[in-house]
Design a protein around this motif. Structure first.
Motif: not given
Length: 877
Positions: A612, A618, A623, A625
Motif C-alpha cells: 500500500t 494488507s 484476506n 482484514q
C-alpha cells in the motif's frame, strides 16, 4: 565512407514533445513528458539515420537580430509553461550523456545555426537531415539537405525534399521565404500582407516567381482589392520576407569536424533514464549495467554445489531463496543462491536443506545476509526447521520505502526498476500457466545466481538512497524488524473451528433460500438474481422502477444504484441482503475452507508489507482484514476463529480514534488537542463546535453528522462525498465542512500547508518519514489535481497511524519475550491487534498490551487503547 549530418531544432522538438504527450511526472514530482518525447525522437533518429555527425541547436534567448528589424517579432507567443521550462536542463543533460553536441548563439535562433551549418555541410559533400517542427526550415531543402517536419505528435514525419515541395506547393524551396513574406506567420508574429493566405501567395508566386518581381508588377495583378493591399503593405511584405529568411552566415564557431558522433555513454544514459523513471526506455536500451556501476552481469560465473562446506559462506553475503509463489507457506523452495567474496554458488534445494553447514550459516546472526523479501524467506525456511537469522538488508522493503507507488512483482522486476537489466523475468525462465515448470539445473542455477548478484549490487545503491531521504531509520528500526514479527505471525497461523464454519454455511444457505423465495414472490416470477441483465428487466421494466440510462449491456444494477432505489420498493432491500450474504458464503465460508491447512486446521494469511502507498498492511490468501461486519452474519464469521490451545482465549486490543489523534498532533490544533487531553468524546466536541450548542444539547443526529465529517476530513472527503454519506445536499455538506474548518483553524492551516508543501516537493511524508509521491498534484486536470490534494492531506495521517501500529507490533513482540509470556500475536486488522493467550496471562495482558500500544510513539495527545477477550474472535469485542 559517406558523411551524414543530422541537425535537430532543440526548442521546436521539445515544444512538440511537451504538447504531444500528457503531463508525466517522475517519483520526485518533476515533469518529464517533453524529455520523454524528445528522447523517443532522438532514439528513433539515431536508429533510422545512423549519423556520422550530429548537433542539437537551441535558441539562445528571447531577442535576436530580427528584433532590430521588427520589435514585435514573435511578440504574440505565450510564455513557455513552467512545466516545460523545468525540463530543458534534463534534455541538455540527456544529450550530453548521448555524446551529442549542443550549440546556441547569442542574438541568433536555432534556425540560423542549422541554416549556416547545413550550408557548410553541402559544400563539404555531406548528406544532411534537418529535424524540426517548424516549417520555416523547409526553405533549407536542397539536393543534399532533407528537412523532416513533425506533423502529429513527434513520430509522424513529413519529409521535405525539393521534389516534395514542388509537389505540395508547386514552388521551389527558395520560394518558401517569399510565401512567408506574403502570407506572414502568426506563430512568429510575422505580419505579411493582410488578407493574403497560403493559396493566394502560392498563386502569385507561380505567376511572378519572387516577392520582388511581384511588387514591381502590382498593377498587373488581377483583382483591385488585392492590388490595393499589396501596394499598401509593400514595405511590410519585404520586412516579413526578411524576418522569415534563415541566415546562412551566422558567426557559428563550431566546425563540422567537432560534430562527429562517437556514440553514447551507456551508463550515463541509463543513470538519467533511471532518475527520470523511464523504465520502458531502459528496456529498449537493452543494457546490463546498473546506473553508474561498471559491474557486468552478462557472463556470470558460478559454481553449482554438489557438496556444501563451511568455506562457501562468508560473514557478509547476498542470499536468495527461490520459492514458487503459488503457495510459499508450505515451503516449495526451488533452490538457493549465495554470492560473496568467497564466490557465486547455486545450492540445489534438497542438498542445502539437508546440510548442517547450511543450517548453521543460515541461523548465524553474525553472518549478515542481503535478501529479497525477508519475511517470505524466513517463513519458507521455517517449514524446514531453519530459522533465518542475520537478514540485515531486504531489497524488496528498501525499494518499497523509496517509492511505494512502484511495487515490483519479483526481484527481476525490482532489479530492472533500478537499472539492472540482466536478470530475466521469472516468466521467461519458468513459463506461465500450464507451461510453468522448473528448468534444468544449469538454467535454474544461473537465474538464481544472477538474482543474488543483483541483490549485492542493489544493496549499496538503495542504502545510500535511504540515507539521502532520511528514511534509513524507518527501514532498519521499523520495517526490517517488523518483517520478522510478521513472519512469525504467518507461520503461526490462526485456528479455525471447521464444524462451526460449516454450520454457519448451512445457516446462510437457508437464509439465502428464504430471501430468494421472497424476491420471487415480489417479482411475480423466478429469475437469476445474480444476473444483472435479468434483474434489470425485473426492476425497471416489470416493476417500473426509475432506471439510469440503459446501455448496450442493459440496466445498471450496481450497489449504489440499488441503494438509491431502496425507499421505492421492498424488493431492493432483499436483493441487497441476498448479495451480501451470497458474498459471505462464497468469499468467506467457502473461501476459508479452501485455504485451511487440513492437518492443523489453521489458515496462514499472507501479510503484504510492501504493497500500500500509505504503509498500511494488507492481507491475502485469505484476506482477514476485510471480513464484512455490517451484517450480523459477517460479524459471526469471526466466531469460527478460535485459540489453537485448550484453555486459551482470544484477546483483541485496538486504538481508539488513532487517526483523529494523529491529526490533532500533526495539525497542532489547540481545540482538538484539548479535547483529547481531557478525554472528551471527540464527535460530541465537534458537534458542539460546528452547531454552536452546549454538550447537553448535542442530539444523536448532530453527533452522527460530526462523526462523518471528523473521519471524512481524515480521508480527504469532498462536499460531494459527505453529501452522499449523510444524504444531504452538496451545498449543506460544503457548509458543514466550512464550519468544521472554522472551528478547527489548525486543521485548516495544516490542509493548506500540506498541499503547498506537496506541490513544492512532489511528495508528503509521515511522522516516521515514510514518503508518498504525488505527481498529479501539479496536474492541469482539475479532477486529478483535486484527488491529489486530498491524498496529500490524508496520507500523513493514515500513514502515521500505520507506522504507529507497526511500531506497537515490534514493541509488543519484544515485551512478550521480556515478560516470558506464552501469548502470541496472531493478526493485525487496521487499528487492532489480535492475540491468543492462556487464561492465566489475561490479567497481565490487561496492563502490558495498553502500556505498549499507548507508548509506541509520543504525541501531543494521549493514545488510547481498548481491549476485550473471549473464547472466539467474535467474543473479543
Amino acid at each position: 565512407m559517406s558523411k551524414k549530418l543530422v541537425l535537430i531544432d532543440g526548442n521546436s522538438i521539445a515544444y512538440r514533445a511537451f504538447f504531444a504527450l500528457p503531463l508525466l511526472n517522475n517519483e520526485k514530482g518533476i515533469h518529464t513528458n517533453a524529455v520523454y518525447g524528445f528522447t523517443m525522437m532522438l532514439m528513433k533518429i539515431l536508429e533510422d539515420e545512423k549519423p556520422t555527425h550530429i548537433l542539437v541547436a537551441f535558441d539562445a534567448g528571447k531577442t535576436t537580430f530580427r528584433h532590430k528589424t521588427f520589435s514585435e517579432y514573435k511578440g504574440g507567443r505565450q510564455k513557455t509553461p513552467p512545466e516545460l521550462s523545468e525540463q530543458f536542463p534534463f534534455i541538455r543533460e540527456l544529450l550530453s550523456a548521448y555524446g551529442i553536441p549542443q550549440y546556441e548563439l547569442e542574438n541568433y535562433e536555432a534556425d540560423d545555426i542549422i541554416g549556416t551549418l547545413s550550408l557548410h555541410a553541402e559544400k563539404e559533400g555531406f548528406e544532411t537531415k534537418v529535424i524540426s517542427g517548424d516549417k520555416d526550415l523547409t526553405q533549407l531543402s536542397s539536393d543534399k539537405t532533407t528537412v523532416n517536419i513533425t506533423r502529429k505528435g513527434i513520430t509522424d514525419i513529413e519529409e521535405y525534399t525539393p521534389a516534395h515541395i514542388q509537389e505540395k506547393y508547386g514552388l521551389t524551396a527558395e520560394q518558401i521565404i517569399d510565401m512567408k513574406g506574403l502570407m506572414g506567420d502568426a506563430s512568429d508574429n510575422i505580419p505579411g500582407v493582410p488578407g493574403v493566405g497560403e493559396k493566394t501567395a502560392i498563386k502569385l508566386l507561380k505567376e511572378y516567381g519572387t516577392l520582388e518581381n511581384l511588387l514591381q508588377s502590382i498593377e498587373k495583378v488581377s483583382g483591385k482589392k488585392l492590388q490595393e493591399k499589396l501596394a499598401e503593405f509593400k514595405e511590410q511584405a519585404v520586412m516579413s520576407k526578411e524576418l522569415a529568411t534563415i541566415t546562412r552566415k551566422a558567426p557559428v564557431e563550431v566546425s563540422l569536424n567537432e560534430l562527429e558522433y562517437e556514440g553514447s555513454e551507456k551508463e550515463k544514459v541509463m543513470k538519467i533514464f533511471k532518475e527520470l523513471g523511464f523504465n520502458s526506455l531502459l528496456d529498449k536500451l537493452g543494457g546490463d549495467v546498473e546506473a553508474g556501476n561498471t559491474v557486468e552481469l552478462e557472463d556470470i560465473e558460478f559454481e553449482q554445489a554438489d557438496n556444501i562446506t563451511p568455506e562457501m559462506f562468508a560473514k557478509e553475503s547476498a542470499f536468495y531463496v527461490e520459492v514458487l509463489e503459488d503457495n510459499y507457506h508450505y515451503a516449495d523452495i526451488v533452490g538457493f543462491a549465495v554470492v560473496s567474496e568467497k564466490g557465486s554458488f547455486y545450492l540445489p534445494a534438497k542438498l542445502a536443506l539437508e546440510s548442517d553447514d547450511f543450517k548453521i550459516w543460515a541461523e548465524d546472526e553474525t553472518c549478515k545476509k542481503t535478501v529479497y523479501d525477508a519475511k517470505r524467506s524466513e517463513v519458507s525456511l521455517r517449514h524446514h526447521g531453519i530459522h533465518l537469522k542475520g537478514a540485515g538488508f531486504d531489497v524488496a522493503l528498501a525499494s518499497y520505502i523509496l517509492n511505494p507507488s512502484e511495487n515490483p512483482d519479483d526481484l527481476s522486476a525490482a532489479a530492472k526498476q533500478h537499472g539492472f537489466l540482466s536478470v530475466q523475468s521469472d516468466e521467461a525462465v519458468y513459463g506461465k500457466g500450464a507451461k510453468r515448470r522448473i528448468p534444468e539445473e544449469k538454467i535454474l542455477g544461473e537465474h538464481l545466481v544472477r538474482k543474488a548478484a543483483a541483490l549485492a549490487l542493489l544493496k549499496e545503491k538503495l542504502e545510500n538512497e535511504l540515507w539521502e531521504n532520511d528514511q534509513h531509520d524507518l527501514f532498519s528500526s521499523l520495517e526490517m524488524p517488523l518483517s520478522l514479527v510478521l513472519a512469525d505471525m504467518e507461520y503461526q497461523g490462526v485456528k479455525l473451528d471447521m464444524n462451526r464454519l460449516v454450520n454457519m454455511g448451512e445457516e446462510i444457505k437457508s437464509r439465502l433460500a428464504e430471501i430468494e423465495t421472497r424476491i420471487f414472490e415480489m417479482a411475480g416470477e423466478q429469475f437469476n438474481i445474480n444476473s444483472p441483465k435479468q434483474l434489470g428487466v425485473i426492476l425497471f421494466e416489470k416493476l417500473g422502477l426509475p432506471a439510469a440510462k440503459k446501455t448496450k449491456t442493459g440496466y445498471s444494477t450496481s450497489a449504489d444504484v440499488l441503494e438509491k432505489l431502496a425507499p421505492k420498493h421492498k424488493i431492493i432491500e432483499e436483493i441487497l441482503n441476498y448479495r451480501q450474504l451470497g458474498k459471505l458464503q462464497s468469499t468467506y465460508i467457502e473461501g476459508l475452507q479452501k485455504v485451511v491447512n487440513n492437518e492443523t486446521e489453521k489458515v496462514h494469511t499472507r501479510f503484504n508489507q510492501a504493497l500500500t502507498q500509505t504503509g498500511r498492511l494488507s492481507s491475502t490468501d485469505p484476506n482477514l482484514q476485510n471480513i464484512p461486519i455490517r451484517l450480523e452474519e459477517g460479524r459471526k464469521i469471526r466466531e469460527a476463529f478460535v485459540p489453537s490451545e485448550k484453555d486459551w482465549v482470544i484477546f483483541a486490543a485496538d486504538y481508539s480514534q488513532i487517526e483523529l489523534r494523529v491529526l490533532a498532533h500533526i495539525a497542532g490544533d489547540e481545540k482538538l488537542i484539548e479535547a483529547f487531553q481531557n478525554d472528551m468524546d471527540i464527535h460530541t466536541k465537534t458537534a458542539m463546535e460546528v452547531f454552536k450548542v452546549g454538550k447537553d444539547d448535542v442530539t444523536s443526529n448532530m453527533r452522527r453528522h460530526a462523526k462523518a465529517v471528523n473521519f471524512g476530513i481524515v480521508y480527504g472527503i469532498s462536499d460531494y462525498g459527505l453529501s452522499q454519506s449523510l444524504s444531504i445536499s452538496r451545498k449543506e455538506a460544503g457548509e458543514f465542512i466550512e464550519r468544521y474548518l472554522e472551528s478547527y483553524p489548525g486543521v485548516k492551516e495544516y490542509m493548506n500547508e500540506i498541499v503547498k508543501d506537496a506541490k513544492q516537493k512532489g511528495y508528503v511524508q509521515t511522522l516516521l518519514h515514510r514518503r508518498r509521491y504525488i505527481p498529479e498534484i501539479t496536474s492541469r486536470n482539475f479532477n486529478l489535481r483535486s484527488f491529489a490534494e486530498r491524498t496529500a492531506m490524508n496520507t500523513p495521517i493514515q500513514g502515521s497511524a500505520a507506522d504507529i501500529i507497526k511500531k506497537a507490533m515490534i514493541d509488543m513482540a519484544d515485551r512478550l519475550k521480556e515478560e516470558g509470556l506464552r501469548t502470541r500475536l496472531l493478526l493485525q486488522v487496521h487499528d487492532e491487534l489480535i492475540f491468543e493467550a492462556p487464561k492465566d496471562e489475561i490479567e497481565k495482558l490487561k496492563k502490558v498490551v495498553p502500556d505498549v500500544m499507548e507508548n509506541a510513539i509520543e504525541l501531543k495527545v494521549p493514545l488510547k487503547v481498548d481491549y476485550a477477550f473471549g473464547p472466539t474472535w467474535y467474543d473479543a469485542k
